[in-house]
Design a protein around this motif. Structure first.
Motif, PDB file in Angstrom:
ATOM      1  N   PRO A  13      20.126  68.548 -38.237  1.00 13.64           N
ATOM      2  CA  PRO A  13      19.355  69.802 -38.246  1.00 13.64           C
ATOM      3  C   PRO A  13      20.242  71.046 -38.346  1.00 13.64           C
ATOM      4  CG  PRO A  13      18.679  68.382 -36.406  1.00 13.64           C
ATOM      5  CD  PRO A  13      19.849  67.735 -37.052  1.00 13.64           C
TER       6      PRO A  13
ATOM      7  N   PRO B 106      22.636  66.892 -32.422  1.00 10.18           N
ATOM      8  CA  PRO B 106      22.797  66.138 -33.658  1.00 10.18           C
ATOM      9  C   PRO B 106      23.008  67.088 -34.833  1.00 10.18           C
ATOM     10  CG  PRO B 106      20.477  66.223 -33.045  1.00 10.18           C
ATOM     11  CD  PRO B 106      21.227  66.975 -31.980  1.00 10.18           C
TER      12      PRO B 106
ATOM     13  N   GLY C  88      21.823  59.908 -42.063  1.00 15.05           N
ATOM     14  CA  GLY C  88      21.841  60.763 -40.869  1.00 15.05           C
ATOM     15  C   GLY C  88      23.202  60.744 -40.187  1.00 15.05           C
ATOM     16  N   GLU C  89      23.819  59.562 -40.200  1.00 14.91           N
ATOM     17  CA  GLU C  89      25.152  59.410 -39.609  1.00 14.91           C
ATOM     18  C   GLU C  89      26.157  60.246 -40.407  1.00 14.91           C
ATOM     19  OE1 GLU C  89      26.090  55.285 -39.831  1.00 14.91           O
ATOM     20  OE2 GLU C  89      27.898  55.437 -38.594  1.00 14.91           O
TER      21      GLU C  89
ATOM     22  N   ALA D  35      13.108  64.948 -42.206  1.00 12.00           N
ATOM     23  CA  ALA D  35      12.812  66.308 -41.724  1.00 12.00           C
ATOM     24  C   ALA D  35      13.597  67.348 -42.518  1.00 12.00           C
ATOM     25  CB  ALA D  35      13.170  66.418 -40.239  1.00 12.00           C
ATOM     26  N   ASN D  36      14.588  66.903 -43.278  1.00 11.11           N
ATOM     27  CA  ASN D  36      15.486  67.828 -43.971  1.00 11.11           C
ATOM     28  C   ASN D  36      14.772  68.635 -45.069  1.00 11.11           C
ATOM     29  OD1 ASN D  36      17.605  68.276 -46.382  1.00 11.11           O
ATOM     30  ND2 ASN D  36      18.631  68.398 -44.407  1.00 11.11           N
TER      31      ASN D  36
ATOM     32  N   GLY E 224      14.316  60.292 -39.345  1.00  7.60           N
ATOM     33  CA  GLY E 224      14.723  61.636 -38.943  1.00  7.60           C
ATOM     34  C   GLY E 224      15.198  62.531 -40.077  1.00  7.60           C
TER      35      GLY E 224
ATOM     36  N   LEU F 217      25.510  62.937 -42.091  1.00  7.38           N
ATOM     37  CA  LEU F 217      25.277  64.356 -41.770  1.00  7.38           C
ATOM     38  C   LEU F 217      25.810  64.677 -40.376  1.00  7.38           C
ATOM     39  CD1 LEU F 217      21.684  64.707 -43.253  1.00  7.38           C
ATOM     40  CD2 LEU F 217      23.750  65.836 -44.107  1.00  7.38           C
TER      41      LEU F 217
ATOM     42  N   THR G 171      10.561  61.810 -37.117  1.00 10.14           N
ATOM     43  CA  THR G 171      11.554  61.483 -36.092  1.00 10.14           C
ATOM     44  C   THR G 171      10.921  60.463 -35.133  1.00 10.14           C
ATOM     45  OG1 THR G 171      10.819  63.444 -34.912  1.00 10.14           O
ATOM     46  CG2 THR G 171      12.788  63.681 -36.223  1.00 10.14           C
TER      47      THR G 171
END
Ligand code: KG4
Ligand code: ZN
Length: 341
Positions: free
Chosen positions: A188, A185, A170-171, A277-278, A274, A173, A305
């Motif tokens: 998403p 963020p 996530g970081e 969710a992708n 989180g 992205l 999330t």
């Protein structure tokens, strides 16, 4: 046997990052009330989570969220039999706010306190989606702070198989999105742009780490920075860059998850956090899982999330196993899974 109406309920609190949430839960898997306040808008103008601001917002949010969750559940504090709370890992000030609040409630109500590991809670969310999920299974936690694979056995006993050696997925992205000038963020945002981009446009590197089940994303971020220095993004190329960058992240996640499943002879993979969710990660894992004979379980986005239902699901299991805590329970910025609470 007591009637279900009088079964002691679990009140759960989550405040480890930028979401404050309170759940009222009946074990093993019924969410009776859930109230959540996202701080994403507050932190957006800073381009990331500001820890002190997060702590203050948690403090302001907890009272109204508690009231809302109790109201949704149609119960009062007197019906609560256990208080569960995230005690780490996370932003230490943020965790402390929820933990202190939970301690005060547990003490005031005279009920047990359970300190929950945020990562174990993410995995426990899978039981809310698939109550019949059977042990052992492979779990991948992919969030803004963590990227890990675990073997999970009866009683939620975790063995870590691999983790990131630098940035979390996530970081990666979020940082990539920042380089592309996208708002926080970024995960998403990249997901959205990538839907209409060509994922084969730019061959961004994948860190295979000689078939190790660990992850590394910092080189990918550098590759994006170098690419943008030579080819600045334009409205025509932005979606292709986003799609290619995202593909490099999710390809490694999906490939290594399948390596781990094969190595551990596990036929169920649970994906939470989180980044679960992708859209492309979901698609790729389902595809690869199908080919490899591995069932892929990904809860709905709201359970992937940060939320308090997952803290309740883990906390209820811990309480049933007698794993309650004293009022001296400490908050932890870092906390490995399986270390108990
Ligand atoms: O689990 P989470 O809500 O918070 C913690 O980090 O614990 O995960 C947040 C991370 C952020 O990095 C965010 O960009 C990423 O999840 N994320 C996504 C998507 N939605 C959230 N990444 C990719 N695609 C998404 N749709
Ligand atoms: Zn999380």
């Amino acid at each position: 046997m007591t009637s279900s109406l009088h079964t002691p309920l679990v009140l759960a609190i989550e405040s480890s990052c930028d979401e404050t949430a309170v759940a009222v839960f009946r074990a093993p898997d019924r969410v009776l009330g859930h109230a959540l306040a996202s701080q994403v808008e507050t932190h957006r103008r800073f381009g990331g989570v500001v820890p002190e601001v997060a702590s203050r917002r948690h403090l302001e949010s907890l009272d109204p969220l508690l009231e809302e969750a109790l109201q949704q559940a149609g119960v009062t504090l007197a019906d609560i039999g256990t208080v569960a709370v995230t005690r780490g890992p996370g932003l230490i000030g943020a965790v402390l706010v929820g933990l202190s609040y939970a301690k005060a409630l547990a003490w005031g109500l005279g009920v047990p306190l359970v300190g929950v590991n945020h990562l174990e809670a993410h995995v426990a969310a899978a039981f809310l989606h698939q109550p019949e999920l059977e042990f052992p299974f492979l779990a991948m936690v992919v969030s803004g702070g963590h990227t890990s694979l675990y073997r999970v056995e009866e009683g939620l006993v975790f063995t870590e198989l691999g983790c990131t050696i630098d940035d979390a997925a996530g970081e990666a992205l979020d940082k990539g999105a920042k380089l592309l000038g996208l708002p926080y963020p970024g995960g998403p945002e990249i997901d959205r742009l990538a839907r209409t981009g060509n994922r084969d446009a730019i061959p961004f590197p994948r860190a295979w780490l000689k078939k190790r089940i660990d992850f590394s994303f910092s080189g990918l971020k550098t590759a994006l920075r170098v690419h943008l220095e030579n080819h600045p993004a334009t409205p025509d190329t932005l979606n292709d860059i986003a799609a290619s960058y995202q593909e490099a992240v999710v390809d490694v996640l999906a490939t290594k998850a399948m390596w781990a499943a094969e190595r551990e002879a596990l036929t169920t993979l649970v994906v939470v956090g989180g980044v679960a969710a992708n859209g492309r990660l979901r698609e790729l894992l389902t595809e690869r899982g199908h080919t490899a004979g591995c069932r892929v379980v990904i809860p709905p986005v709201a359970l992937c999330t940060d939320n308090a239902a997952m803290v309740a699901a883990a906390g209820a299991r811990m309480a049933a196993a007698g794993r309650t805590a004293g009022l001296d329970l400490d908050a932890r910025a870092r906390l490995a899974v399986g270390t108990g609470a």
